[in-house]
Write a protein that holds these residues in place. Structure first.
Motif, short mmCIF file in Angstrom:
data_model
loop_
_atom_site.label_atom_id
_atom_site.label_comp_id
_atom_site.label_asym_id
_atom_site.label_seq_id
_atom_site.Cartn_x
_atom_site.Cartn_y
_atom_site.Cartn_z
N TYR A 52 22.63 -1.91 3.01
CA TYR A 52 24.04 -1.53 3.21
C TYR A 52 24.63 -0.95 1.93
O TYR A 52 25.28 0.10 1.95
CB TYR A 52 24.86 -2.74 3.66
CG TYR A 52 26.34 -2.45 3.72
CD1 TYR A 52 26.89 -1.77 4.80
CD2 TYR A 52 27.18 -2.81 2.66
CE1 TYR A 52 28.24 -1.47 4.84
CE2 TYR A 52 28.53 -2.51 2.69
CZ TYR A 52 29.06 -1.84 3.78
OH TYR A 52 30.39 -1.52 3.81
N GLN A 54 25.86 3.03 1.02
CA GLN A 54 27.20 3.44 0.57
C GLN A 54 27.13 4.49 -0.52
O GLN A 54 28.03 5.32 -0.65
CB GLN A 54 27.99 2.22 0.07
CG GLN A 54 28.16 1.12 1.08
CD GLN A 54 28.60 1.63 2.44
OE1 GLN A 54 29.62 2.30 2.58
NE2 GLN A 54 27.81 1.32 3.46
N ASP A 86 29.22 -10.79 7.48
CA ASP A 86 30.41 -10.94 8.33
C ASP A 86 31.60 -10.17 7.74
O ASP A 86 32.39 -9.56 8.48
CB ASP A 86 30.77 -12.42 8.48
CG ASP A 86 29.67 -13.23 9.14
OD1 ASP A 86 28.86 -12.63 9.88
OD2 ASP A 86 29.61 -14.45 8.90
N ARG A 90 31.32 -6.43 8.35
CA ARG A 90 31.56 -6.06 9.75
C ARG A 90 32.99 -6.37 10.21
O ARG A 90 33.37 -6.02 11.33
CB ARG A 90 30.56 -6.79 10.64
CG ARG A 90 29.13 -6.33 10.40
CD ARG A 90 28.15 -7.00 11.32
NE ARG A 90 26.86 -6.34 11.26
CZ ARG A 90 25.84 -6.63 12.07
NH1 ARG A 90 25.97 -7.58 12.97
NH2 ARG A 90 24.70 -5.99 11.95
N GLU A 91 33.76 -7.01 9.34
CA GLU A 91 35.15 -7.33 9.69
C GLU A 91 35.99 -6.06 9.70
O GLU A 91 36.05 -5.33 8.72
CB GLU A 91 35.71 -8.34 8.69
CG GLU A 91 37.16 -8.69 8.86
CD GLU A 91 37.47 -9.26 10.23
OE1 GLU A 91 38.19 -8.57 10.99
OE2 GLU A 91 36.99 -10.36 10.51
N THR A 92 36.64 -5.79 10.82
CA THR A 92 37.44 -4.55 10.95
C THR A 92 38.84 -4.69 10.36
O THR A 92 39.45 -3.69 10.01
CB THR A 92 37.55 -4.14 12.42
OG1 THR A 92 38.12 -5.22 13.18
CG2 THR A 92 36.17 -3.80 13.00
N ASN A 93 39.32 -5.91 10.23
CA ASN A 93 40.64 -6.14 9.65
C ASN A 93 40.48 -6.41 8.16
O ASN A 93 39.87 -7.39 7.75
CB ASN A 93 41.31 -7.34 10.34
CG ASN A 93 42.72 -7.56 9.86
OD1 ASN A 93 42.94 -7.89 8.69
ND2 ASN A 93 43.70 -7.40 10.74
N LYS A 94 41.03 -5.53 7.32
CA LYS A 94 40.80 -5.64 5.88
C LYS A 94 41.47 -6.87 5.27
O LYS A 94 40.96 -7.44 4.31
CB LYS A 94 41.27 -4.36 5.18
CG LYS A 94 40.35 -3.17 5.48
CD LYS A 94 40.63 -2.01 4.55
CE LYS A 94 39.61 -0.89 4.78
NZ LYS A 94 39.78 0.22 3.82
N SER A 138 41.73 -9.75 6.74
CA SER A 138 40.80 -10.84 7.08
C SER A 138 39.57 -10.78 6.19
O SER A 138 39.05 -11.82 5.77
CB SER A 138 40.39 -10.75 8.55
OG SER A 138 41.51 -10.93 9.40
N ALA A 139 39.11 -9.57 5.88
CA ALA A 139 37.94 -9.41 5.01
C ALA A 139 38.22 -9.98 3.62
O ALA A 139 37.35 -10.62 3.02
CB ALA A 139 37.56 -7.94 4.91
N LEU A 184 34.35 -1.14 0.44
CA LEU A 184 35.24 -1.32 1.60
C LEU A 184 36.68 -0.95 1.29
O LEU A 184 37.52 -0.91 2.18
CB LEU A 184 35.20 -2.78 2.08
CG LEU A 184 33.89 -3.27 2.70
CD1 LEU A 184 34.00 -4.74 3.06
CD2 LEU A 184 33.53 -2.44 3.94
#
Length: 238
Positions: free
Chosen positions: A132, A136, A159, A162-166, A168-169, A216
């Motif tokens: 991954y 990048q 995880d 793969r989290e779409t909400n930054k 939350s990341a 990210l």
């Protein structure tokens, strides 16, 4: 100072000692090459020692608050020793992870990343987290597996990726740093080194956390003072 476990004097002395040892082994390396040639088995053994001291120097420079440019100057030396000694069967996974992560954080050159690519290909090494991060930098780099070779503690990072909400990341990355990272490396040689009477400590830094936050493009203000998070590296020439 970025480190909170040791004081400025400790790191000043540690850096001076480290530089003396690096010079000693760099001189030894040059002498061995001149006398025995570049294929002598002793060459690799010297690079193993040099990689240890280059790693300590990078950690100390960051811990003591030195400019990131000073770390970027050490990185090519670190990488050259890493290239010579790293093998998937006998070498440390975290060495590879830190090499890739530091490359992202200091803005390593295309040629330096090519060195890393060549090592991974030669060793036929497959790991989701490594793939991954390499992807990048080079979008043609293929993610060949979904497996993380060491799920403790690194599964949390998958995880986060793969989290779409930054938001939350960021929260998950904070959890990883506070609850998983240090505990998950309790078998590493540097774990608890700040308690050693031999002054082996050079700083505890989760470079992979910084690399992931950077790629990210997370708003990491909440992580600025979280232990082990290399905030200034993440924002180097951002």
């Amino acid at each position: 100072m970025r480190d909170t476990l040791k004081n400025e004097t400790y790191f000043e002395e540690k850096i001076l000692e480290n530089d003396e040892l690096i010079k000693k082994y760099e001189d030894m390396l040059q002498q061995l090459i001149q006398e025995r040639g570049e294929n002598d088995p002793s060459i690799e053994r010297v690079h193993i020692v040099l990689l240890k001291y280059y790693t300590a120097k990078i950690n100390c420079l960051y811990s003591a608050g030195f400019p990131i440019d000073s770390i970027k100057e050490v990185y090519p030396l670190f990488l050259n020793s890493f290239e010579i000694i790293w093998e998937k069967e006998t070498s440390s996974y975290i060495q590879l992870l830190w090499t890739v992560s530091l490359g992202i954080l200091v803005g390593a050159s295309k040629e330096q990343f090519q060195q890393i690519e060549d090592i991974i290909k030669k060793e036929e090494f497959h790991d989701y987290l490594i793939d991954y991060l390499m992807h990048q930098h080079n979008k043609s780099w293929e993610i060949t597996t979904q497996e993380i070779i060491f799920p403790t503690p690194y599964q949390v990072l998958k995880d986060i990726i793969r989290e779409t909400n930054k938001d939350s990341a960021v929260k998950e990355l904070k959890y990883y740093l506070e609850k998983e990272w240090y505990k998950g490396h309790d078998d590493a040689g540097w774990h608890d080194s700040h308690k050693s009477k031999f002054d082996t400590y050079s700083g505890y830094w989760s470079y992979e956390s910084g690399a992931i936050a950077k790629v990210l493009q997370l708003d990491d203000e909440a992580l600025k003072n979280v232990p082990y998070y290399p905030y200034d590296l993440v924002h180097y020439k951002n």
